[in-house]
Scaffold this active site. Structure first.
Site, PDB file in Angstrom:
ATOM      1  N   GLY A  63      36.621  37.051  37.095  1.00  0.00           N
ATOM      2  CA  GLY A  63      36.362  35.990  35.974  1.00  0.00           C
ATOM      3  C   GLY A  63      36.458  34.531  36.588  1.00  0.00           C
ATOM      4  O   GLY A  63      35.814  33.805  36.128  1.00  0.00           O
ATOM      5  N   ASP A  64      37.608  34.455  37.446  1.00  0.00           N
ATOM      6  CA  ASP A  64      37.661  33.326  38.125  1.00  0.00           C
ATOM      7  C   ASP A  64      36.583  32.901  39.096  1.00  0.00           C
ATOM      8  O   ASP A  64      36.238  31.685  39.143  1.00  0.00           O
ATOM      9  CB  ASP A  64      39.003  33.332  39.043  1.00  0.00           C
ATOM     10  CG  ASP A  64      40.136  33.769  38.076  1.00  0.00           C
ATOM     11  OD1 ASP A  64      40.289  33.173  37.139  1.00  0.00           O
ATOM     12  OD2 ASP A  64      41.105  34.365  38.478  1.00  0.00           O
TER      13      ASP A  64
END
Length: 309
Positions: free
Chosen positions: A252-253
Site C-alpha cells: 500500500g505504501d
C-alpha cells in the site's frame, strides 16, 4: 521533488524462521534490517523509480542515526527532526513452513507540543522544492488527532498537494483539512462515511461523498481485486494480473509512492492509477519491504487494466 513525512520512523527487522512455535525457542534463518515506517516505505520505491526524494519526520538516538545512514544507498535525502529518545523497531516474522507473517510494532518515543512546533518550523522550510508531500502512518505518543491536519494546512498554504495515508482518528480529522489524495481501505471508508460498502457500487458512492466534501482524489484498495480511484476526471478501476506475491507488507505504501510520482509528473488520474498499481504489484514480488525492481514494474505496466466506470 517528493517530500515524504514519517512521524514515527522505525528500523524494520525481518526474521525468516521455519515452523514458528509460540512459547518456544525459534532459530532465525535469515534477518534483514531496513529503515521503515510507512512514510519511508513510500520514500524507497519513489527513489527506486528515479524521483528525487527528501524524507522528513522524527528520529531519535542511535537508532535514528542508523535510519538516516541506511537511507543513503537509496539516494534519499534525510531532513529529520531529532529527539533524544531512541527510534522504534518493527519486527516482521516470516514462517517459511506455514507461509504466515506475524508483526510486532513498537510504540516508539513520546513527543511534546514543543517538539511538534519545532518540527512544523523545519517542515515549512522543506516545502519550497516539493512538488507533492506524502504523509503516512501512525504518530508518536504525545501527538493527537490534529497532527496531520496541522501539517496538511501548512502544505496547502504553500500551494502544494498533500497525500494522506493513515487511519482512525488521524484520518478522520486529517480529511477535514482537505488533502489532495487519501487511500482508505474498505473498513476506513466505512468509518468515514457510515455506509455499509458491501459492493463496488456502494464503495464508489462512499468515495464520491468524500470527494464532494473536498478531497480531490479518493483511492480505495480492493485487495486482490485491484483498486478504485474517484476524482474530478471520473471514476476508474484498476485490475492487476495475477502475480507470485512474496511479501505484501508495504505494498500500500508502494502504491502511495506511485500516486506521488503521478502527481509530481502531472499525469492524468487513470495513468497515475496505472503507475501506482504497477509499482505496488512489483513490490509484492520481492522479499524486502518498500522495494521493487524496475524491470518487474515495466513488464506489469501494460498489463494493468484501467476501466472508466
Amino acid at each position: 521533488m517528493i517530500l515524504t513525512v514519517t512521524l514515527n520512523a522505525a528500523i524494520d527487522k525481518r526474521y525468516v524462521v521455519e515452523n514458528c512455535r509460540m512459547g518456544e525457542v525459534n532459530r532465525v534463518k535469515e534477518c534483514t534490517y531496513v529503515p521503515g515506517g510507512k512514510g519511508l516505505n513510500v520514500s524507497k520505491p519513489a527513489s527506486i523509480y528515479g524521483a528525487e526524494v527528501v524524507a522528513t519526520g522524527f528520529v531519535g538516538g542511535h537508532a535514528g542515526n542508523y535510519i538516516e545512514d541506511a537511507l543513503k544507498p537509496f539516494g534519499i535525502k534525510s531532513a529529520f527532526y531529532h529527539v533524544e529518545e531512541e527510534s522504534r523497531s518493527c519486527i516482521n516474522i516470516w514462517d517459511e513452513t506455514n507461509h504466515v507473517q506475524t508483526e510486532f510494532l513498537e510504540p516508539g518515543f513520546t513527543l511534546t507540543e514543543e517538539d511538534f512546533k519545532g518540527f512544523e518550523e523545519k517542515f515549512k522550510t522543506l516545502l519550497d522544492g516539493a512538488d507533492v508531500v506524502a504523509m503516512s502512518g501512525s504518530v508518536p505518543k504525545g501527538l493527537d488527532g490534529t497532527a496531520y491536519q496541522r501539517l496538511i494546512r501548512i502544505v496547502k498554504e504553500a500551494g502544494r498537494p498533500a497525500i494522506l495515508d493513515t487511519s482512525g482518528r488521524l484520518l478522520e480529522m486529517g480529511i477535514e483539512a482537505k488533502p489532495a489524495l487519501i487511500k482508505p481501505n474498505i473498513d476506513e471508508i466505512r468509518m468515514l462515511t457510515g455506509k455499509s460498502c458491501d459492493n463496488v457500487q456502494d464503495i464508489i458512492e462512499a468515495a464520491k461523498t468524500i470527494h464532494e466534501n473536498g478531497v480531490e482524489t479518493v483511492a480505495v484498495s480492493l485487495g486482490a481485486d485491484g483498486s478504485l480511484a474517484v476524482g474530478e476526471e471520473g471514476v476508474f478501476r484498476a485490475e492487476v494480473p495475477k502475480i507470485d506475491a512474496v511479501n505484501t507488507v508495504g505494498c500500500g505504501d508502494s502504491m502511495i509512492a506511485g500516486f506521488a510520482i503521478g502527481i509530481s509528473e502531472g499525469l492524468s488520474l487513470p495513468e497515475t492509477l496505472r503507475r501506482a498499481s504497477a509499482i505496488s504489484a512489483a513490490a509484492a514480488m520481492r522479499e524486502e519491504t518498500g522495494f521493487f525492481v524496475m524491470e518487474d514494474m515495466k513488464k506489469l505496466l501494460p498489463r494493468i487494466t484501467i476501466t472508466k466506470l
